[in-house]
Design a protein around this motif. Structure first.
Motif, PDB file in Angstrom:
ATOM      1  N   GLY A  81       0.758  -1.274  -0.046  1.00 28.71           N
ATOM      2  CA  GLY A  81       0.105   0.033   0.102  1.00 28.71           C
ATOM      3  C   GLY A  81       0.766   1.149  -0.210  1.00 28.71           C
ATOM      4  O   GLY A  81       0.274   2.217   0.375  1.00 28.71           O
ATOM      5  N   ARG A  82       1.973   1.370  -0.484  1.00 22.60           N
ATOM      6  CA  ARG A  82       2.927   2.395  -0.480  1.00 22.60           C
ATOM      7  C   ARG A  82       3.404   2.823  -1.872  1.00 22.60           C
ATOM      8  O   ARG A  82       4.448   3.211  -1.904  1.00 22.60           O
ATOM      9  N   LEU A  83       2.795   2.225  -2.679  1.00 20.50           N
ATOM     10  CA  LEU A  83       3.254   2.389  -4.289  1.00 20.50           C
ATOM     11  C   LEU A  83       3.482   3.904  -4.571  1.00 20.50           C
ATOM     12  O   LEU A  83       4.528   4.256  -5.047  1.00 20.50           O
ATOM     13  N   VAL A  84       2.436   4.401  -4.063  1.00 21.56           N
ATOM     14  CA  VAL A  84       2.113   5.752  -4.621  1.00 21.56           C
ATOM     15  C   VAL A  84       3.229   6.792  -4.163  1.00 21.56           C
ATOM     16  O   VAL A  84       3.812   7.523  -4.959  1.00 21.56           O
ATOM     17  N   GLU A  85       3.415   6.507  -2.835  1.00 22.87           N
ATOM     18  CA  GLU A  85       4.692   7.167  -2.336  1.00 22.87           C
ATOM     19  C   GLU A  85       5.881   7.145  -2.920  1.00 22.87           C
ATOM     20  O   GLU A  85       6.639   7.982  -3.287  1.00 22.87           O
ATOM     21  N   VAL A  86       6.372   5.599  -3.128  1.00 21.97           N
ATOM     22  CA  VAL A  86       7.702   5.447  -3.565  1.00 21.97           C
ATOM     23  C   VAL A  86       7.495   5.865  -5.132  1.00 21.97           C
ATOM     24  O   VAL A  86       8.709   6.602  -5.525  1.00 21.97           O
ATOM     25  N   PHE A  87       6.424   5.988  -5.775  1.00 19.16           N
ATOM     26  CA  PHE A  87       6.256   6.354  -7.251  1.00 19.16           C
ATOM     27  C   PHE A  87       6.707   7.937  -7.295  1.00 19.16           C
ATOM     28  O   PHE A  87       7.251   8.520  -8.302  1.00 19.16           O
ATOM     29  N   GLU A  88       6.171   8.596  -6.303  1.00 22.31           N
ATOM     30  CA  GLU A  88       6.497  10.031  -6.365  1.00 22.31           C
ATOM     31  C   GLU A  88       8.075  10.195  -6.131  1.00 22.31           C
ATOM     32  O   GLU A  88       8.610  11.274  -7.003  1.00 22.31           O
ATOM     33  N   THR A  89       8.744   9.489  -5.469  1.00 21.82           N
ATOM     34  CA  THR A  89      10.059   9.737  -5.164  1.00 21.82           C
ATOM     35  C   THR A  89      11.012   9.402  -6.540  1.00 21.82           C
ATOM     36  O   THR A  89      11.829  10.072  -7.005  1.00 21.82           O
ATOM     37  N   LEU A  90      10.263   8.175  -7.236  1.00 21.63           N
ATOM     38  CA  LEU A  90      10.884   7.741  -8.416  1.00 21.63           C
ATOM     39  C   LEU A  90      10.603   8.865  -9.643  1.00 21.63           C
ATOM     40  O   LEU A  90      11.420   9.202 -10.558  1.00 21.63           O
ATOM     41  N   LEU A  91       9.389   9.361  -9.297  1.00 23.69           N
ATOM     42  CA  LEU A  91       9.015  10.517 -10.399  1.00 23.69           C
ATOM     43  C   LEU A  91       9.977  11.711 -10.518  1.00 23.69           C
ATOM     44  O   LEU A  91      10.544  12.032 -11.456  1.00 23.69           O
ATOM     45  N   GLN A  92      10.264  12.091  -9.205  1.00 26.14           N
ATOM     46  CA  GLN A  92      11.163  13.347  -9.305  1.00 26.14           C
ATOM     47  C   GLN A  92      12.456  12.971  -9.931  1.00 26.14           C
ATOM     48  O   GLN A  92      13.260  13.831 -10.601  1.00 26.14           O
ATOM     49  N   SER A  93      12.993  11.775  -9.414  1.00 27.87           N
ATOM     50  CA  SER A  93      14.318  11.256  -9.831  1.00 27.87           C
ATOM     51  C   SER A  93      14.354  11.224 -11.540  1.00 27.87           C
ATOM     52  O   SER A  93      15.247  11.535 -12.305  1.00 27.87           O
ATOM     53  N   PHE A  94      13.063  10.503 -11.989  1.00 28.13           N
ATOM     54  CA  PHE A  94      12.977  10.477 -13.597  1.00 28.13           C
ATOM     55  C   PHE A  94      13.125  11.995 -14.294  1.00 28.13           C
ATOM     56  O   PHE A  94      13.970  11.958 -15.407  1.00 28.13           O
ATOM     57  N   GLN A  95      12.564  12.766 -13.623  1.00 27.97           N
ATOM     58  CA  GLN A  95      12.404  14.249 -14.261  1.00 27.97           C
ATOM     59  C   GLN A  95      13.857  14.692 -14.235  1.00 27.97           C
ATOM     60  O   GLN A  95      14.239  15.469 -15.210  1.00 27.97           O
ATOM     61  N   LYS A  96      14.684  14.624 -13.333  1.00 23.27           N
ATOM     62  CA  LYS A  96      15.800  15.193 -12.893  1.00 23.27           C
ATOM     63  C   LYS A  96      17.050  14.596 -13.948  1.00 23.27           C
ATOM     64  O   LYS A  96      17.918  15.183 -14.510  1.00 23.27           O
ATOM     65  N   THR A  97      16.717  13.068 -14.195  1.00 25.97           N
ATOM     66  CA  THR A  97      17.864  12.421 -14.637  1.00 25.97           C
ATOM     67  C   THR A  97      17.321  11.470 -16.238  1.00 25.97           C
ATOM     68  O   THR A  97      17.893  12.103 -17.216  1.00 25.97           O
ATOM     69  N   VAL A  98      16.395  10.555 -15.868  1.00 28.57           N
ATOM     70  CA  VAL A  98      15.987   9.978 -17.143  1.00 28.57           C
ATOM     71  C   VAL A  98      15.712  10.703 -18.234  1.00 28.57           C
ATOM     72  O   VAL A  98      15.833  10.612 -19.404  1.00 28.57           O
ATOM     73  N   LEU A  99      14.729  11.797 -17.956  1.00 26.58           N
ATOM     74  CA  LEU A  99      14.095  12.379 -18.948  1.00 26.58           C
ATOM     75  C   LEU A  99      14.937  13.356 -19.839  1.00 26.58           C
ATOM     76  O   LEU A  99      14.708  13.604 -21.073  1.00 26.58           O
ATOM     77  N   THR A 100      16.180  13.660 -19.114  1.00 27.32           N
ATOM     78  CA  THR A 100      17.157  14.422 -19.982  1.00 27.32           C
ATOM     79  C   THR A 100      18.272  13.685 -20.316  1.00 27.32           C
ATOM     80  O   THR A 100      19.309  14.124 -20.892  1.00 27.32           O
ATOM     81  N   ALA A 101      18.175  12.167 -20.220  1.00 25.52           N
ATOM     82  CA  ALA A 101      19.437  11.456 -20.564  1.00 25.52           C
ATOM     83  C   ALA A 101      19.521  11.175 -22.152  1.00 25.52           C
ATOM     84  O   ALA A 101      18.609  11.022 -22.795  1.00 25.52           O
ATOM     85  N   TYR A 102      20.537  11.375 -22.489  1.00 25.90           N
ATOM     86  CA  TYR A 102      21.121  10.839 -23.922  1.00 25.90           C
ATOM     87  C   TYR A 102      21.135   9.374 -24.028  1.00 25.90           C
ATOM     88  O   TYR A 102      21.847   8.792 -23.289  1.00 25.90           O
ATOM     89  N   LYS A 103      20.336   8.855 -24.703  1.00 25.96           N
ATOM     90  CA  LYS A 103      20.426   7.380 -25.183  1.00 25.96           C
ATOM     91  C   LYS A 103      20.123   6.341 -24.070  1.00 25.96           C
ATOM     92  O   LYS A 103      20.509   5.332 -23.734  1.00 25.96           O
ATOM     93  N   SER A 104      19.155   6.776 -23.350  1.00 27.18           N
ATOM     94  CA  SER A 104      18.321   6.018 -22.189  1.00 27.18           C
ATOM     95  C   SER A 104      17.563   4.946 -22.962  1.00 27.18           C
ATOM     96  O   SER A 104      16.507   5.483 -23.739  1.00 27.18           O
TER      97      SER A 104
END
Length: 617
Positions: A306-329
């Motif tokens: 029952g804590r997926l949403v909480e973990v997802f929010e943390t992953l989403l922040q990391s995604f925005q900072k790194t993966v979304l801007t990554a070259y060749k992900s």
């Protein structure tokens, strides 16, 4: 000091195990060894240090002596001086629990906890020693393939995490001191796969335990960084070998010949002899695959807890900072995809809205907005778990922005100046190529978006002449059949072959256009993704008169249904079947389509090549 004597002489440490000592006597003996150093007598102290240095296979009497000495030290920690007894502390902190039996482990951990609780100056060293035991020493790695190695792993790690919890209770600041140590100790992505896997297992165990609230954000961000480090080391040259493979959207041009059809596999994919196996044996790909499986399993446990949403929010922040801007992900973004598949109503909607918000906001750099458009198009097209209403509403946001943008533009075609606009147009068309049937079943969709889409695509910025030709032609075929888009110009598919405008937007390398949720080539990871994934071969286009029309589902049922957890027991047929992800364009087929004799319209691929993200990102 009351040191026991035998025949009038002080007992040495080698004789301790043979003597009949009480616990108090042992502590006194160790205290004497510690205090004698300051008086210039180091003999007994050196013997004590030598006991701590015992390595390798120990005889029973040596094990007993080590346990005895460790327990005695636990009762004498207040006599330990960080300067005078530096060599003793160094020996203790360098001990690997993986090398000892459970009784030695317990005695060692009792000493570590006593040291940390006795003085704040030892806390970091004690935590570092515990984190250092997350992974086995190099000589032990091969034993992990054996039952006794697995048993030892469980013995060590269960004790390490129990000790960390005890320290958290005894030293309230220890969780905050623990976090930087874990990140500093994190193995380099070039480390052995076993080392990486075990370390990540420990990080995820901490995230889901009593330390979760304090370490979650940094811990998960560090894991995403590790996935991305491995991801970018996998070059497309490792996957695609033939020269015609260049480009992000080269097509599998399936001839309608009966002979060719007969060669296709039952699931409509390429014959096995055309499958790509280039990732087999690629160490970076194998490491990434193993770590992503750990992440997928962790997300499943978060969902159950029952804590997926909480973990997802943390992953989403990391995604925005790194993966979304990554070259060749290429593959690490599927962690987000799988989380959304587990919880479409919350995580799935949140991800779509974040990407749409990023594209629409003028506050973001335009390359980031283009990347968001590509992610959004790929996500809406590939997520089998997404309802038509969400897809339609998100498309409306894209259409509204593109329409507002076009209304204030007086320019003619200019691929470079209006890249964000063209990215938005391409995203709209790409999604509709996959989802035309389902979104046309949303009552308001055609009535509200028919006119805006026509205005956008008929604007003198001419997105149809700039966007990727294979997307444009497939969109035109489907929209014509569905009555969604009409053009006053003569409808000729040849008009939308490669042009200088489309080359200026993306170039032959297509570095400005990519679809990051193209099928996953990692064997084990794909088994998690596949049940929730839309392949092009599953799509029923609107012009397909051989299929019974349907307004609420555009894909056939996947073999395993839509349950994100139904990967268990799934057989990928030795990796070949997993490569329905890839399109392999026969070298001699291109001449039929570009300047050759064949005049049939370009078609969307049944498999789309892995994509590359913008070089400038």
């Amino acid at each position: 000091m009351g040191v026991e004597l035998r025949n009038g002489e002080a007992m040495g440490f080698q004789e301790l195990d043979d003597a009949d000592f009480t616990d108090s006597d042992l502590v006194y003996h160790v205290r004497d060894a510690l205090t004698s150093v300051s008086m210039g007598d180091s003999d007994k102290y050196n013997e004590l240090v030598a006991v701590m240095h015992h390595r390798g296979h120990l005889a029973p009497d040596e094990v007993a002596l080590l346990v005895t000495s460790l327990k005695a030290l636990s009762g004498a920690v207040s006599y330990i001086d960080s300067v005078l007894h530096e060599s003793l502390l160094a020996s203790i902190f360098s001990m690997s629990m993986w090398s000892y039996r459970p009784d030695v482990m317990d005695a060692l951990l009792e000493l570590i906890i006593s040291l940390a609780a006795s003085s704040g100056k030892y806390v970091d060293s004690c935590l570092d020693m515990l984190v250092g035991n997350f992974t086995p020493p190099p000589y032990f790695t091969d034993m992990l393939k054996q039952p006794r190695g697995i048993a030892r792993k469980d013995q060590v790690l269960s004790r390490v995490h129990s000790s960390l919890k005890v320290l958290a209770d005894l030293v309230p600041l220890s969780p905050m001191r623990l976090l930087p140590i874990i990140m500093q100790r994190k193995p380099h992505y070039c480390s052995k796969e076993t080392t990486l896997v075990i370390y990540v297992e420990n990080m995820l165990k901490l995230e889901s335990g009593v330390f979760g609230e304090l370490v979650r954000s940094t811990m998960l961000a560090g894991l995403v960084d590790l996935l991305l480090d491995l991801d970018v080391e996998i070059g497309w040259d490792d996957i695609l070998q033939d020269e015609s493979a260049k480009g992000i959207f080269n097509m599998e041009l399936e001839d309608v010949d009966e002979a060719i059809d007969d060669e296709l596999m039952d699931d409509g994919e390429l014959p096995k002899e055309l499958s790509r196996k280039s990732l087999v044996g690629n160490l970076f790909a194998e490491k990434l695959d193993s770590l992503m499986v750990l992440m997928f399993e962790h997300l499943e446990s978060c969902d159950v807890g029952g804590r997926l949403v909480e973990v997802f929010e943390t992953l989403l922040q990391s995604f925005q900072k790194t993966v979304l801007t990554a070259y060749k992900s290429k593959f690490s973004q599927f962690v987000m995809f799988y989380a959304c598949a587990l919880d479409p109503e919350n995580c799935g909607v949140r991800f779509a809205n974040m990407l749409a918000d990023t594209f629409i906001s003028n506050a973001h750099p335009r390359l980031l907005r283009m990347s968001a458009a590509a992610y959004l198009a790929s996500y809406l097209s590939r997520g089998k778990f997404l309802p038509p209403s969400l897809i339609a509403n998100t498309l409306k946001r894209l259409v509204d922005w593109c329409l507002d943008y076009s209304k204030i533009q007086e320019d003619d075609i200019n691929p470079k100046a209006h890249r964000v606009f063209y990215s938005g147009c391409q995203a709209i068309m790409y999604v509709l190529c996959f989802r035309m049937r389902s979104v046309m079943g949303v009552p308001w969709f055609k009535s509200q978006l028919h006119a805006p889409i026509n205005l956008i695509l008929s604007h003198k910025l001419s997105p149809l002449k700039v966007c990727l030709p294979s997307i444009v032609t497939e969109f035109l075929r489907q929209s014509k059949a569905a009555g969604l888009f009409t053009t006053s110009e003569r409808f000729d598919f040849d008009d939308y072959l490669e042009s200088e405008f489309s080359r200026a937007f993306g170039g032959m390398e297509r570095l400005d256009m990519f679809f990051p949720f193209d099928p996953c080539l990692l064997k084990r990871s794909d088994s998690f993704i596949r049940p929730s994934y839309v392949y092009w071969s599953m799509v029923r286009p609107t012009y397909d008169d051989d299929q019974e029309d349907s307004s609420d589902e555009e894909v056939d049922e996947a073999p395993l249904g839509g349950n994100a957890r139904s990967h268990e027991g799934f057989d990928l047929d030795e990796f070949d079947n997993a490569l329905n992800q890839m399109s392999i364009t026969p070298k001699d087929s291109l001449k039929h389509w570009f300047g050759g004799v064949k005049k049939e319209p370009l078609r969307m691929p049944s498999r789309i090549r892995p994509s590359t993200s913008p070089e400038s990102l």
